[in-house]
Design an enzyme around this catalytic site. Sequence first.
Site, short mmCIF file in Angstrom:
data_model
loop_
_atom_site.label_atom_id
_atom_site.label_comp_id
_atom_site.label_asym_id
_atom_site.label_seq_id
_atom_site.Cartn_x
_atom_site.Cartn_y
_atom_site.Cartn_z
N ASP A 77 0.72 -1.28 -0.22
CA ASP A 77 -0.21 0.06 0.13
C ASP A 77 0.96 1.20 0.08
OD1 ASP A 77 -2.07 1.72 0.90
OD2 ASP A 77 -3.02 0.35 0.90
N GLY B 89 4.71 2.07 -1.24
CA GLY B 89 4.90 2.19 -3.60
C GLY B 89 2.97 2.45 -3.72
N PHE C 203 0.75 1.91 -6.64
CA PHE C 203 0.48 0.74 -8.27
C PHE C 203 0.26 1.19 -9.15
CE2 PHE C 203 -4.23 0.90 -5.05
CZ PHE C 203 -4.47 2.02 -5.93
N HIS D 61 -13.02 -0.64 -7.15
CA HIS D 61 -14.14 0.08 -7.31
C HIS D 61 -13.82 2.18 -6.85
CE1 HIS D 61 -15.51 0.06 -3.07
NE2 HIS D 61 -14.09 0.09 -3.13
C1 LIG Z 1 -10.51 1.11 0.06
S1 LIG Z 1 -9.50 1.57 0.17
C2 LIG Z 1 -9.49 -0.54 0.73
C3 LIG Z 1 -8.40 -1.27 1.34
C4 LIG Z 1 -8.29 -2.44 1.72
N1 LIG Z 1 -7.99 -3.30 0.21
C5 LIG Z 1 -9.81 -3.33 2.70
O1 LIG Z 1 -10.85 -3.68 1.30
O2 LIG Z 1 -9.38 -3.03 3.84
C6 LIG Z 1 -7.70 1.49 -0.94
C7 LIG Z 1 -6.34 1.55 -0.62
O3 LIG Z 1 -6.02 1.75 -1.52
C8 LIG Z 1 -4.62 2.51 -0.89
N2 LIG Z 1 -4.17 3.57 -2.30
C9 LIG Z 1 -4.93 4.54 -2.47
N3 LIG Z 1 -3.99 4.77 -3.80
C10 LIG Z 1 -2.90 3.71 -3.99
C11 LIG Z 1 -1.80 3.92 -4.43
N4 LIG Z 1 -1.56 4.95 -5.40
N5 LIG Z 1 -0.88 2.62 -4.65
C12 LIG Z 1 -0.90 2.15 -3.55
N6 LIG Z 1 -2.83 2.15 -3.03
C13 LIG Z 1 -2.92 2.69 -3.27
C14 LIG Z 1 -5.37 3.48 0.01
O4 LIG Z 1 -3.93 3.71 0.93
C15 LIG Z 1 -5.88 2.52 0.38
O5 LIG Z 1 -5.68 1.14 1.35
#
Ligand SMILES: C[S@@+](CC[C@H](N)C(=O)[O-])C[C@H]1O[C@@H](n2cnc3c(N)ncnc32)[C@H](O)[C@@H]1O
Length: 323
Positions: free
Chosen positions: A197, A216, A218, A236
Amino acid sequence: MSKAAELRRLVNSYQLSQAIHVAAVLGIADLLADGPRSSDELAKATATSPRALYRLLRALAAFGLFREDDDRRFSLTELGDALRSDAPESVAGWAAFVGRRNIREAWSALEESIRTGENAFKLEHGVSVWEYRAQNPEESEIFDRAMASSSHLVIRSLIDAYDFGRFGTIVDVGGGNGTLLRALLDEYPQLNGVLFDQPHVVEGVDLGERGRIVGGSFFESVPEGGDAYLLKWIIHDWEDEESVAILRNVRRNGGALLLVERVVEPPNEGPETKLGDLNMLVGPGGQERTLEEFRAVFEAAGYELVGDTPTASGMHVIEGKPA
Ligand SMILES: C[S@@+](CC[C@H](N)C(=O)[O-])C[C@H]1O[C@@H](n2cnc3c(N)ncnc32)[C@H](O)[C@@H]1O
């Protein structure tokens, strides 16, 4: 209740949501965990106005979260029990998040969002939710706890419906503070996991010997070496173009693709998914999708959609393999 009265109650439901939010922030359910207490005692324990707190509690009691006795003593009902922070399926973290001022303000821009199709949070705050949280560590932590809280509601259903134990290493992409991966590592003793994350989100997370932590973006790359790449509530958050970019980066490593998402139901069904979809328009600027819409995103990113496993919680495990 007449239809008009029913509608009026729906119209006013944001007020109820905000009242539950305040009860969650004050930790009222935790204070009632050991038994009934008077509203004056609760006011003392929470440093709040006795009269105002009583009015909050009696309103929530009228909606069944608490039980009010004659002498202004309150106790937890089964419904209110889920507001305890340590309830097995606690909603406390989610309730504490939903009423935050920055979230409320974003919802106040919904009309503009509907008129323009633009993301309400960005219209209101000038930055994306992710930029906002990176700049406001407290909001980031509150959000991560909300995600963990929501995950607790669905994890058992995922494990019951889908055998994650058939993989050697699972990379949880955008895995937040590791709530799901921790549960999977506990469930499957032979499984290894990688939590990936944003750096400020995974900082300080410890998943033990079988869990590696990587920070990092994604949009740049995701860690190699996964037999499966798990993305729960990630796609989503994004429109198709960004979703395809994320999945192409995952695709470079091979391995199975496992999305955990809701799937938009036929017309007139699935109120949670369809309200969740508006929440995506308002918050991160993404969307919920039908299975066909997922299939199109998969194909554009180089995956074939090979499985859709519904679970008791309403979440689906949508599986892809490199095409
Ligand atoms: C809606 S949350 C879901 C978190 C986890 N998968 C869960 O289901 O509880 C979206 C996640 O995407 C991460 N995120 C957003 N942009 C990101 C990026 N550019 N690279 C990596 N992670 C990212 C956020 O920090 C967050 O933890």
